[in-house]
Motif scaffolding. Structure first.
Motif, PDB file in Angstrom:
ATOM      1  N   TYR A  74       4.571   5.280   2.824  1.00 52.31           N
ATOM      2  CA  TYR A  74       6.008   5.057   2.632  1.00 52.31           C
ATOM      3  C   TYR A  74       6.325   4.848   1.144  1.00 52.31           C
ATOM      4  O   TYR A  74       7.315   5.352   0.629  1.00 52.31           O
ATOM      5  N   GLN A  77       5.230   8.468  -1.095  1.00 54.30           N
ATOM      6  CA  GLN A  77       5.668   9.822  -0.763  1.00 54.30           C
ATOM      7  C   GLN A  77       6.769  10.345  -1.679  1.00 54.30           C
ATOM      8  O   GLN A  77       6.756  11.519  -2.059  1.00 54.30           O
ATOM      9  N   LEU A  78       7.707   9.506  -2.063  1.00 57.51           N
ATOM     10  CA  LEU A  78       8.790   9.987  -2.922  1.00 57.51           C
ATOM     11  C   LEU A  78       8.291  10.359  -4.311  1.00 57.51           C
ATOM     12  O   LEU A  78       8.784  11.309  -4.923  1.00 57.51           O
ATOM     13  N   ILE A  81       6.567  13.779  -3.759  1.00 58.74           N
ATOM     14  CA  ILE A  81       7.587  14.791  -3.479  1.00 58.74           C
ATOM     15  C   ILE A  81       8.376  15.097  -4.746  1.00 58.74           C
ATOM     16  O   ILE A  81       8.695  16.257  -5.026  1.00 58.74           O
ATOM     17  N   GLY A  82       8.680  14.082  -5.535  1.00 57.66           N
ATOM     18  CA  GLY A  82       9.368  14.298  -6.809  1.00 57.66           C
ATOM     19  C   GLY A  82       8.551  15.159  -7.738  1.00 57.66           C
ATOM     20  O   GLY A  82       9.085  16.050  -8.416  1.00 57.66           O
ATOM     21  N   THR A 100       0.083  12.745  -1.223  1.00 64.47           N
ATOM     22  CA  THR A 100       0.575  11.486  -0.669  1.00 64.47           C
ATOM     23  C   THR A 100      -0.544  10.712   0.008  1.00 64.47           C
ATOM     24  O   THR A 100      -0.676   9.499  -0.183  1.00 64.47           O
TER      25      THR A 100
END
Length: 141
Positions: A74, A77-78, A81-82, A100
């Protein structure tokens, strides 16, 4: 309510239930059952089988370790992904997934577990020694 029954059953029942549910999850979209009403069948199956699957896997160390990855996933991941969206590398989807997972494992092993051990040591050191059985307590006047 079904957990006491599930705990009394052999673990093989939970393992078999997990395999059947996994097969159903894989077969569900392959059979074209995309109607919204069919999704409610999936929810009902999950609700009915969760106690049995939990009873089978509750003492499994690998399952617990994978579960411990949920919060690091959690959290990381951002970031991954970024990176993928910014640099658009080849195989971006796989870089996102594997990156991730790798970053989450690093956070779990290098940060979460050492901090948890440190916290446990501090909590253990703070505990006061218990009084001997039958020892009298003398309060100051």
């Amino acid at each position: 309510k079904a957990l006491p029954l599930a705990i009394r059953l052999p673990k093989a029942v939970g393992w078999l239930t997990a395999l059947v549910v996994l097969a159903f999850i894989v077969a569900f979209p392959l059979l074209g059952w995309t109607d919204v009403r069919m999704r409610w069948a999936v929810y009902a199956i999950f609700a009915a089988t969760t106690p049995f699957i939990f009873a089978a896997f509750k003492d499994n160390a690998l399952d617990r370790w994978i579960g411990d990855l949920s919060y690091p996933i959690y959290m990381t991941q951002l970031f991954v992904i970024g990176f993928v969206l910014t640099y658009n590398p080849p195989f971006g989807m796989w870089i996102g997934i594997l990156g991730t997972i790798a970053m989450s494992i690093a956070v779990l092993v290098l940060i979460d577990h050492p901090l948890d051990r440190w916290r446990q040591q501090r909590a253990h050191a703070r505990r006061e020694p218990a009084a001997a059985p039958g020892a009298a307590s003398i309060a100051p006047l």
